[in-house]
Design an enzyme around this catalytic site. Structure first.
Site, PDB file in Angstrom:
ATOM      1  N   LYS A   1       2.655 -15.618   1.145  1.00  0.00           N
ATOM      2  CA  LYS A   1       2.545 -16.374   0.943  1.00  0.00           C
ATOM      3  C   LYS A   1       4.635 -16.449   0.440  1.00  0.00           C
ATOM      4  O   LYS A   1       5.037 -15.890  -0.022  1.00  0.00           O
ATOM      5  CB  LYS A   1       2.282 -15.477  -0.068  1.00  0.00           C
ATOM      6  CG  LYS A   1       2.191 -15.776  -1.996  1.00  0.00           C
ATOM      7  CD  LYS A   1       1.668 -17.515  -1.976  1.00  0.00           C
ATOM      8  CE  LYS A   1       0.939 -17.360  -3.448  1.00  0.00           C
ATOM      9  NZ  LYS A   1      -0.015 -18.878  -3.370  1.00  0.00           N
TER      10      LYS A   1
ATOM     11  N   TYR B   1       0.953  -1.114  -0.416  1.00  0.00           N
ATOM     12  CA  TYR B   1      -0.242   0.071  -0.110  1.00  0.00           C
ATOM     13  C   TYR B   1       1.071   1.260   0.122  1.00  0.00           C
ATOM     14  O   TYR B   1       0.292   2.534  -0.663  1.00  0.00           O
ATOM     15  CB  TYR B   1      -0.665  -0.050   1.239  1.00  0.00           C
ATOM     16  CG  TYR B   1      -2.261  -0.283   1.087  1.00  0.00           C
ATOM     17  CD1 TYR B   1      -1.984  -1.676  -0.037  1.00  0.00           C
ATOM     18  CD2 TYR B   1      -3.195  -0.042   1.574  1.00  0.00           C
ATOM     19  CE1 TYR B   1      -3.859  -2.367   0.414  1.00  0.00           C
ATOM     20  CE2 TYR B   1      -4.812  -0.624   1.017  1.00  0.00           C
ATOM     21  CZ  TYR B   1      -4.800  -1.451   0.789  1.00  0.00           C
ATOM     22  OH  TYR B   1      -6.077  -2.418   0.520  1.00  0.00           O
TER      23      TYR B   1
ATOM     24  N   ASP C   1      -6.542  -6.711   4.448  1.00  0.00           N
ATOM     25  CA  ASP C   1      -7.425  -6.354   3.266  1.00  0.00           C
ATOM     26  C   ASP C   1      -8.352  -7.105   3.339  1.00  0.00           C
ATOM     27  O   ASP C   1      -9.070  -7.114   3.340  1.00  0.00           O
ATOM     28  CB  ASP C   1      -7.232  -5.667   2.437  1.00  0.00           C
ATOM     29  CG  ASP C   1      -7.989  -4.176   1.723  1.00  0.00           C
ATOM     30  OD1 ASP C   1      -8.999  -4.289   1.792  1.00  0.00           O
ATOM     31  OD2 ASP C   1      -8.042  -4.047   0.366  1.00  0.00           O
TER      32      ASP C   1
ATOM     33  N   ASP D   1     -12.323  -8.800   4.228  1.00  0.00           N
ATOM     34  CA  ASP D   1     -13.902  -8.926   3.985  1.00  0.00           C
ATOM     35  C   ASP D   1     -14.145 -10.019   3.470  1.00  0.00           C
ATOM     36  O   ASP D   1     -15.566 -10.067   3.988  1.00  0.00           O
ATOM     37  CB  ASP D   1     -13.426  -8.537   2.423  1.00  0.00           C
ATOM     38  CG  ASP D   1     -13.923  -6.835   1.919  1.00  0.00           C
ATOM     39  OD1 ASP D   1     -13.124  -6.198   2.652  1.00  0.00           O
ATOM     40  OD2 ASP D   1     -14.292  -6.264   0.972  1.00  0.00           O
TER      41      ASP D   1
ATOM     42  N   ASP E   1      -3.482 -18.542   0.141  1.00  0.00           N
ATOM     43  CA  ASP E   1      -4.752 -18.692  -0.988  1.00  0.00           C
ATOM     44  C   ASP E   1      -5.559 -19.730  -0.293  1.00  0.00           C
ATOM     45  O   ASP E   1      -6.037 -20.118  -0.170  1.00  0.00           O
ATOM     46  CB  ASP E   1      -4.215 -19.274  -2.557  1.00  0.00           C
ATOM     47  CG  ASP E   1      -2.595 -20.198  -1.862  1.00  0.00           C
ATOM     48  OD1 ASP E   1      -2.370 -19.604  -0.740  1.00  0.00           O
ATOM     49  OD2 ASP E   1      -2.391 -20.477  -2.747  1.00  0.00           O
TER      50      ASP E   1
HETATM   51  C1  IPM Z   1     -10.419  -1.319   4.265  1.00  0.00           C
HETATM   52  C2  IPM Z   1     -10.441  -0.480   2.502  1.00  0.00           C
HETATM   53  C3  IPM Z   1      -9.504   0.782   2.677  1.00  0.00           C
HETATM   54  C4  IPM Z   1      -8.249  -0.651   3.048  1.00  0.00           C
HETATM   55  C5  IPM Z   1      -9.815   1.271   1.565  1.00  0.00           C
HETATM   56  C6  IPM Z   1     -10.716   2.037   0.760  1.00  0.00           C
HETATM   57  C7  IPM Z   1      -8.573   2.409   0.545  1.00  0.00           C
HETATM   58  O1  IPM Z   1     -11.424  -1.350   1.539  1.00  0.00           O
HETATM   59  O2  IPM Z   1     -10.216  -0.292   4.812  1.00  0.00           O
HETATM   60  O3  IPM Z   1     -10.541  -2.347   4.174  1.00  0.00           O
HETATM   61  O4  IPM Z   1      -8.032  -0.414   1.443  1.00  0.00           O
HETATM   62  O5  IPM Z   1      -7.712  -0.716   3.259  1.00  0.00           O
HETATM   63 MG    MG Z   2     -10.851  -3.268   2.277  1.00  0.00          MG
END
Ligand code: IPM
Ligand code: MG
Length: 360
Positions: free
Chosen positions: A193, A142, A249, A253, A225
């Site tokens: 990884k 990042y 990240d 999710d 993975d």
């Molecule tokens: C998160 C989001 C952010 C990230 C984006 C909005 C930059 O996806 O907080 O998970 O990738 O960190």
């Molecule tokens: Mg995110």
């Protein structure tokens, strides 16, 4: 004078609606325990860009610096997609993480029992789920240099992003993973990884070193993975997952969706001093923004984390979490977690119900 100063950065889209509910719940729960808050709002993200030409104005950074903690909504939206990197709404949250050195991003995924049927996985696979993703927040691909898009020839461009981690950066986040595991189920999965990346080979070596200080924590190494696959196959095997920025990240999710909706999960981004930004894991959901359809629970759970990690007030945090459980037990459901027979409500009604319970 209030006991704590909280900066409120609602951001864009549903960030506005859910943050208002989280703030109200925090105020009510604090009141019950005799703790008062002074809330100050500032612009961030696309709405800040529209008003000032910058996604993160200096006034916003200064307000955060003068506060004990930050309640953050969400930033972004198709309206701002064409902007340059430093103008984009996402720049606001990424810069805040860097500015305050918020290297420890805690993302719990907890299954509320009344919602087991809202998950896209079978109830037996997710019942009792309680895992924590510890994501590194200020390093890796990042932020690594060099980066950019360059012209190679008239008809060819080339993009570069750099993943870079130093041993101190790995050590401090892995240590947070162990410390969290020590407070919970005593199991830490370090995700990397290692079969491909040198970054991950270093990560694994450092994790093994730190492990010597935590002899009663069971450390395992899981390739990213495989980790993604295991999260869907058998998520109950996990207690704490520690991983670098981008893997975290993605996996957070996936982990969030196990609980029925990404609209359920809060997060904390902390620095060494316990200062933190608290934000829902979800985004701005432009498709439902302004329609009173958003789930405020992720923002409310973030407010609970604020109480736990910055205020060190487990009692207030638990009161807020219990209030969320009660609202769910009463059958209230926003559209994202709605199942037949349950009461469909909007963001405001859900927030008000939680607030009523949190206020005691
Ligand atoms: C998160 C989001 C952010 C990230 C984006 C909005 C930059 O996806 O907080 O998970 O990738 O960190
Ligand atoms: Mg995110």
């Amino acid at each position: 004078m209030a006991d704590y100063k909280i900066a409120v950065l609602p951001g864009d889209g549903i960030g506005q609606e859910v943050t208002a509910q989280a703030q109200a719940v925090l105020e009510a729960a604090g009141g019950r325990f005799g703790v008062s808050f002074e809330f100050s709002e500032a612009l961030a993200g696309g709405s800040a860009y529209d008003a000032t030409g910058e996604p993160l104005p200096a006034d916003t950074i200064n307000l955060c610096r003068a506060s004990d903690a930050v309640l953050f909504g969400a930033v972004g939206g198709p309206k701002w997609d064409g902007l340059s990197r430093a103008e984009r709404p996402e720049y606001a949250i990424l810069t805040l993480r860097q500015e305050f050195n918020l290297f420890a991003n805690l993302r719990p995924a907890v299954m509320f029992d009344p919602l087991v049927d809202a998950s896209s996985l079978k109830a037996d696979v997710v019942r009792g789920l309680d895992l924590l993703v510890v994501r590194e927040g200020v390093g890796g691909i990042y932020f690594g240099q060099p980066r950019g898009i360059e012209q190679v020839s008239a008809d060819e461009e080339r993009a570069i992003d750099t993943m870079v981690y130093s041993t101190p950066e790995i050590r401090r986040i892995v240590r947070v993973g162990f410390e969290m595991a020590a407070l919970r189920g005593k199991k830490l999965a370090s995700v990397d990884k290692e079969n491909v990346l040198d970054n991950s080979r270093l990560w694994r070596r450092v994790a093994e070193e730190v492990a010597k200080d935590f002899p009663d924590i069971a450390l395992s190494h899981v390739l990213v993975d495989n980790a993604a696959m295991q999260l869907i196959r058998d998520p109950l095997q996990f207690d704490v997952i520690v991983t670098e920025n981008m893997f975290g990240d993605i996996l957070s999710d996936a982990a969030s969706m196990l609980t029925g909706s990404i609209g359920m999960l809060g997060s904390a981004s902390l620095n060494e001093k316990g200062f933190g930004i608290y934000e829902p894991v979800h985004g701005t959901a432009p498709d439902i923004a302004g329609q009173d359809k958003a789930n405020p629970i992720a923002a409310i759970m973030s407010a609970a984390m604020l109480c736990r990690y910055t205020l060190k007030r487990t009692d207030i945090a638990e009161a807020i979490e219990a209030a969320v459980s009660k609202a769910l037990e009463e059958g209230l459901r926003t559209p994202d977690i709605h199942t037949p027979g349950m009461k469909l409500v909007g963001c405001v009604e859900m927030g008000e119900c939680v607030k009523r319970h949190a206020g005691g």
